[in-house]
Design a protein around this motif. Structure first.
Motif, short mmCIF file in Angstrom:
data_model
loop_
_atom_site.label_atom_id
_atom_site.label_comp_id
_atom_site.label_asym_id
_atom_site.label_seq_id
_atom_site.Cartn_x
_atom_site.Cartn_y
_atom_site.Cartn_z
N TRP A 136 0.87 -1.18 0.00
CA TRP A 136 0.00 0.00 0.00
C TRP A 136 0.91 1.24 0.00
CZ3 TRP A 136 -0.73 -4.27 3.26
CH2 TRP A 136 -1.81 -5.08 2.91
N PRO A 137 1.58 1.48 -1.13
CA PRO A 137 2.71 2.41 -1.17
C PRO A 137 2.40 3.89 -0.94
CG PRO A 137 2.18 1.62 -3.37
CD PRO A 137 1.37 0.81 -2.43
N LYS A 138 1.16 4.30 -1.11
CA LYS A 138 0.85 5.73 -0.96
C LYS A 138 0.17 6.06 0.36
CE LYS A 138 0.39 6.44 -5.95
NZ LYS A 138 -0.48 6.93 -7.05
N LYS A 139 0.03 5.07 1.21
CA LYS A 139 -0.79 5.25 2.41
C LYS A 139 -0.06 5.95 3.56
CE LYS A 139 -4.04 2.42 3.39
NZ LYS A 139 -4.89 1.27 3.74
N TYR A 140 1.18 5.55 3.82
CA TYR A 140 1.86 5.99 5.04
C TYR A 140 2.85 7.11 4.75
CZ TYR A 140 -0.29 1.92 7.09
OH TYR A 140 -1.23 1.01 7.52
N ALA A 141 2.77 8.17 5.55
CA ALA A 141 3.64 9.33 5.37
C ALA A 141 5.04 9.06 5.88
CB ALA A 141 3.05 10.55 6.07
N ALA A 177 10.57 -1.87 -3.14
CA ALA A 177 11.03 -0.61 -2.55
C ALA A 177 10.74 0.61 -3.42
CB ALA A 177 12.52 -0.71 -2.24
N LYS A 178 10.90 0.46 -4.73
CA LYS A 178 10.70 1.63 -5.60
C LYS A 178 9.25 2.10 -5.61
CE LYS A 178 10.33 -1.24 -9.78
NZ LYS A 178 10.95 -1.55 -11.09
N LYS A 179 8.32 1.22 -5.20
CA LYS A 179 6.90 1.60 -5.20
C LYS A 179 6.60 2.65 -4.13
CE LYS A 179 4.94 -2.67 -7.06
NZ LYS A 179 3.90 -3.73 -6.87
N TYR A 180 7.25 2.51 -2.96
CA TYR A 180 6.94 3.46 -1.88
C TYR A 180 8.01 4.53 -1.69
CZ TYR A 180 9.83 0.09 0.82
OH TYR A 180 10.82 -0.74 1.26
N ALA A 181 9.13 4.41 -2.41
CA ALA A 181 10.21 5.38 -2.27
C ALA A 181 9.76 6.83 -2.42
CB ALA A 181 11.33 5.06 -3.28
N PRO A 182 8.86 7.15 -3.39
CA PRO A 182 8.47 8.55 -3.54
C PRO A 182 7.46 9.05 -2.51
CG PRO A 182 8.08 7.25 -5.55
CD PRO A 182 8.26 6.30 -4.43
N HIS A 183 6.90 8.15 -1.73
CA HIS A 183 5.73 8.51 -0.92
C HIS A 183 5.96 8.52 0.60
CE1 HIS A 183 3.58 8.04 -4.67
NE2 HIS A 183 3.99 6.80 -4.77
N THR A 184 6.98 7.81 1.07
CA THR A 184 7.12 7.61 2.51
C THR A 184 8.52 7.96 2.98
OG1 THR A 184 5.58 5.74 2.34
CG2 THR A 184 6.84 5.91 4.37
N ALA A 185 8.60 8.77 4.05
CA ALA A 185 9.88 9.03 4.71
C ALA A 185 10.18 7.84 5.63
CB ALA A 185 9.79 10.31 5.53
N ILE A 186 11.41 7.33 5.58
CA ILE A 186 11.72 6.08 6.28
C ILE A 186 13.00 6.22 7.10
CG2 ILE A 186 12.09 3.59 6.03
CD1 ILE A 186 10.85 4.01 3.15
N TRP A 187 12.90 5.77 8.36
CA TRP A 187 14.07 5.68 9.23
C TRP A 187 14.29 4.20 9.52
CZ3 TRP A 187 14.89 9.30 14.07
CH2 TRP A 187 16.19 9.13 14.57
N ILE A 188 15.44 3.68 9.06
CA ILE A 188 15.78 2.28 9.23
C ILE A 188 16.86 2.16 10.30
CG2 ILE A 188 16.69 0.22 8.07
CD1 ILE A 188 15.79 1.53 5.40
N THR A 189 16.68 1.26 11.27
CA THR A 189 17.69 1.04 12.30
C THR A 189 18.01 -0.45 12.43
OG1 THR A 189 16.16 0.79 14.18
CG2 THR A 189 16.79 3.03 13.58
N HIS A 190 19.22 -0.73 12.88
CA HIS A 190 19.64 -2.13 13.05
C HIS A 190 20.81 -2.18 14.02
CE1 HIS A 190 18.62 -5.84 10.56
NE2 HIS A 190 19.34 -6.30 11.59
N GLY A 191 20.98 -3.33 14.66
CA GLY A 191 22.12 -3.56 15.54
C GLY A 191 23.28 -4.17 14.78
N GLY A 192 24.47 -3.63 14.98
CA GLY A 192 25.64 -4.12 14.26
C GLY A 192 26.01 -5.55 14.61
N LYS A 193 25.61 -6.02 15.80
CA LYS A 193 25.94 -7.38 16.24
C LYS A 193 24.72 -8.30 16.20
CE LYS A 193 29.82 -5.95 19.16
NZ LYS A 193 30.39 -5.92 20.54
N ASP A 194 23.72 -7.93 15.42
CA ASP A 194 22.49 -8.72 15.35
C ASP A 194 22.79 -10.11 14.80
OD1 ASP A 194 19.92 -9.79 14.81
OD2 ASP A 194 19.09 -7.78 14.48
N ASP A 195 22.54 -11.15 15.62
CA ASP A 195 22.80 -12.52 15.17
C ASP A 195 21.50 -13.26 14.84
OD1 ASP A 195 21.81 -12.80 17.72
OD2 ASP A 195 23.58 -13.79 18.56
N ILE A 196 20.39 -12.53 14.77
CA ILE A 196 19.09 -13.11 14.38
C ILE A 196 18.72 -12.67 12.98
CG2 ILE A 196 16.64 -13.31 14.96
CD1 ILE A 196 18.46 -14.57 17.05
N VAL A 197 18.75 -11.37 12.75
CA VAL A 197 18.48 -10.80 11.42
C VAL A 197 19.73 -10.03 10.99
CG1 VAL A 197 17.03 -9.24 10.06
CG2 VAL A 197 16.02 -10.59 11.92
#
Length: 268
Positions: free
Chosen positions: A179-184, A198-218
């Motif tokens: 639902w690429p145009k729904k979330y701001a 990813a290209k579907k929602y790239a123009p429509h949603t501001a995104i903050w991605i976070t991750h742990g450098g030592k993540d052994d699950i994902v």
């Protein structure tokens, strides 16, 4: 009353105030216990937090929060384990009045299709680019719930936000792709996503991605790849890697002083 008594009284009053604030922050019963039932008879458990002094003459932002695999179940409670306190904090409630929704995925289900999960963990396409035609049953239910809330509550549809961690981080990227145009705006924590969406929602949603450098699950590379594709597509996106964090990168994410100001500043 002597000075010692006055100081003691002030100390007691401060402790009481702090204790009351702590109890209020931990009072998860403020999240109302609800069940959504669609026309086909499928059900989805969810908890909903309304803004203080909810005024139906105004419209409010809505935050959808997708939990991780460990919080799946049928108790309509475990999904509040991570993230709920952020929105129960009294200062945050006053600064950012909003409607906050925590659906719960059943124990035997996932926010994303199981075949996609196999792609993620190295049994197929290492870039996780294969697309499944339809979203999972659970994400469909979540989207139906959102549609119901848009009609039943006073929601500012230009200020819809989604957050998720671990399985919910994958669910966040997947929701944006479906639902690429729904979330701001979106916050995706220790997850990963289908690069072809990813290209579907790239123009429509501001995104903050976070991750742990030592993540052994994902593995952190799974979210970094999404970030790189979004960057190439010109999206408003930022990526924060916490070098010492393991899979619990939601802890430093929730501690970011700019997290909620950033989220609630976004609109369509």
């Amino acid at each position: 009353m002597n000075k010692t008594s006055i100081y003691l009284l002030l100390f007691v009053l401060i402790l009481n105030a702090l204790g009351a604030g702590l109890l209020q922050a931990q009072d998860k019963s403020l999240f109302k216990n609800q069940v959504f039932l669609n026309k086909k008879g499928d059900s989805l458990l969810y908890r909903i937090l309304y803004p203080p002094n909810y005024d139906r003459g105004k419209e409010y932002p809505l935050v959808l929060f997708l939990h991780g695999a460990g919080e799946r179940g049928h108790d309509n409670e475990k999904q509040l384990t991570h993230g709920a306190d952020l929105f129960l904090d009294q200062e945050n409630r006053e600064k950012f009045p909003s409607i906050v929704v925590f659906p719960q995925c059943p124990e035997d289900k996932y926010w994303i299709d199981v075949s996609i999960r196999k792609e993620l963990f190295g049994k197929g396409d290492p870039n996780f680019s294969q697309s499944i035609e339809q979203p999972s049953e659970q994400l469909d239910l979540v989207n139906e719930l959102m549609q119901k809330l848009f009609k039943a509550e006073k929601v500012d549809k230009d200020r819809l936000y989604i957050m998720g961690l671990s399985m919910g981080g994958f669910g966040t990227f997947e929701t944006l792709g479906r639902w690429p145009k729904k979330y701001a705006a979106a916050v995706a924590i220790c997850g990963g996503g289908n690069l072809s969406l990813a290209k579907k929602y790239a123009p429509h949603t501001a995104i903050w991605i976070t991750h742990g450098g030592k993540d052994d699950i994902v593995p952190p590379i799974l979210s970094k790849r999404v970030y790189e594709v979004l960057k190439e597509e010109g999206a408003e996106v930022k990526y924060t890697l916490y070098p010492e964090a393991n899979h619990n990168s939601w802890d430093p994410t929730f501690a970011e002083p700019e997290l909620l100001p950033w989220l609630f500043s976004k609109h369509h």
